[in-house]
Each structure stands twice: as structure tokens, then as C-alpha cells.
Design a protein around this motif. Structure first.
Motif, mmCIF file in Angstrom:
data_model
loop_
_atom_site.group_PDB
_atom_site.id
_atom_site.type_symbol
_atom_site.label_atom_id
_atom_site.label_comp_id
_atom_site.label_asym_id
_atom_site.label_seq_id
_atom_site.Cartn_x
_atom_site.Cartn_y
_atom_site.Cartn_z
ATOM 1 N N GLN A 10 0.816 -1.214 0.000
ATOM 2 C CA GLN A 10 0.000 0.000 0.000
ATOM 3 C C GLN A 10 0.855 1.271 0.000
ATOM 4 O OE1 GLN A 10 -2.756 0.239 3.268
ATOM 5 N NE2 GLN A 10 -4.381 0.909 1.893
ATOM 6 N N PRO A 11 1.854 1.406 0.871
ATOM 7 C CA PRO A 11 2.690 2.613 0.805
ATOM 8 C C PRO A 11 3.498 2.700 -0.496
ATOM 9 C CG PRO A 11 2.984 1.513 2.907
ATOM 10 C CD PRO A 11 2.172 0.610 2.051
ATOM 11 N N LEU A 12 3.916 1.560 -1.024
ATOM 12 C CA LEU A 12 4.669 1.579 -2.279
ATOM 13 C C LEU A 12 3.793 2.059 -3.429
ATOM 14 C CD1 LEU A 12 6.719 -1.722 -2.007
ATOM 15 C CD2 LEU A 12 7.552 0.602 -1.783
ATOM 16 N N ASP A 13 2.550 1.599 -3.474
ATOM 17 C CA ASP A 13 1.636 2.040 -4.525
ATOM 18 C C ASP A 13 1.351 3.535 -4.404
ATOM 19 O OD1 ASP A 13 1.525 -0.548 -5.475
ATOM 20 O OD2 ASP A 13 -0.366 -1.023 -4.443
ATOM 21 N N ARG A 14 1.193 4.011 -3.183
ATOM 22 C CA ARG A 14 0.948 5.439 -2.972
ATOM 23 C C ARG A 14 2.161 6.254 -3.425
ATOM 24 N NH1 ARG A 14 -0.077 6.156 2.731
ATOM 25 N NH2 ARG A 14 -1.974 5.031 2.282
ATOM 26 N N ALA A 15 3.354 5.794 -3.116
ATOM 27 C CA ALA A 15 4.574 6.496 -3.511
ATOM 28 C C ALA A 15 4.731 6.508 -5.028
ATOM 29 C CB ALA A 15 5.788 5.847 -2.855
ATOM 30 N N LYS A 16 4.370 5.412 -5.684
ATOM 31 C CA LYS A 16 4.449 5.372 -7.145
ATOM 32 C C LYS A 16 3.477 6.366 -7.766
ATOM 33 C CE LYS A 16 5.978 0.581 -7.434
ATOM 34 N NZ LYS A 16 5.599 -0.801 -7.795
ATOM 35 N N GLY A 17 2.308 6.520 -7.168
ATOM 36 C CA GLY A 17 1.333 7.495 -7.657
ATOM 37 C C GLY A 17 1.841 8.910 -7.508
ATOM 38 N N VAL A 18 2.459 9.213 -6.386
ATOM 39 C CA VAL A 18 3.027 10.550 -6.163
ATOM 40 C C VAL A 18 4.158 10.804 -7.145
ATOM 41 C CG1 VAL A 18 4.322 11.959 -4.512
ATOM 42 C CG2 VAL A 18 2.331 10.653 -3.747
ATOM 43 N N GLN A 19 5.000 9.811 -7.364
ATOM 44 C CA GLN A 19 6.113 9.970 -8.304
ATOM 45 C C GLN A 19 5.597 10.232 -9.709
ATOM 46 O OE1 GLN A 19 9.460 10.031 -7.497
ATOM 47 N NE2 GLN A 19 9.658 10.768 -9.578
#
Length: 67
Positions: free
Chosen positions: A40-49
Motif C-alpha cells: 500500500q505505501p509503495l503504490d501510494r509512492a508510485k502514484g506521487v512519483q
């Protein structure tokens, strides 16, 4: 006839109930809570990137068009 219908319905319901397949002893099941907590945090970080990359690309295009 009144006895036959409930018996047939009961048989149909019992036929639909099957035991689940036993788990593979060589490969234990992966805990889903752990996978969710990690992904979940990795997916959120990919979206922000992705959002930041799109913004930077728009700025580069705007600078290139201004020149």
C-alpha cells in the motif's frame, strides 16, 4: 410430493458444500495483511512519483515553448 421437494433441496444444498482443498505443505500461504501493509505505501509512492514526473514534463514543455 410434499416430502420429496424438501429432500431434494436438502440433497442439492449438501452436494454444493465441499471441503476446501488442503493447503500445499511445501509452500505456506502468504499472509495477506503483511503483503497489503508493504504494497500500500509503495503504490501510494508510485502514484506521487507519477504526478511529480507529469508536472515536471509540463514545465519542460512550457519552457521549451517559451523559447
Amino acid at each position: 410430493m410434499r416430502v420429496l421437494i424438501p429432500v431434494l433441496l436438502s440433497a442439492a444444498l449438501l452436494a454444493g458444500c465441499q471441503r476446501p482443498a488442503p493447503p500445499n505443505p511445501e509452500r505456506p500461504p502468504e499472509p495477506q495483511a503483511l503483503a497489503k501493509a508493504v504494497n500500500q505505501p509503495l503504490d501510494r509512492a508510485k502514484g506521487v512519483q507519477k504526478t511529480l514526473d507529469e508536472g515536471a514534463e509540463r514545465e519542460r514543455k512550457a519552457e521549451a515553448d517559451a523559447q
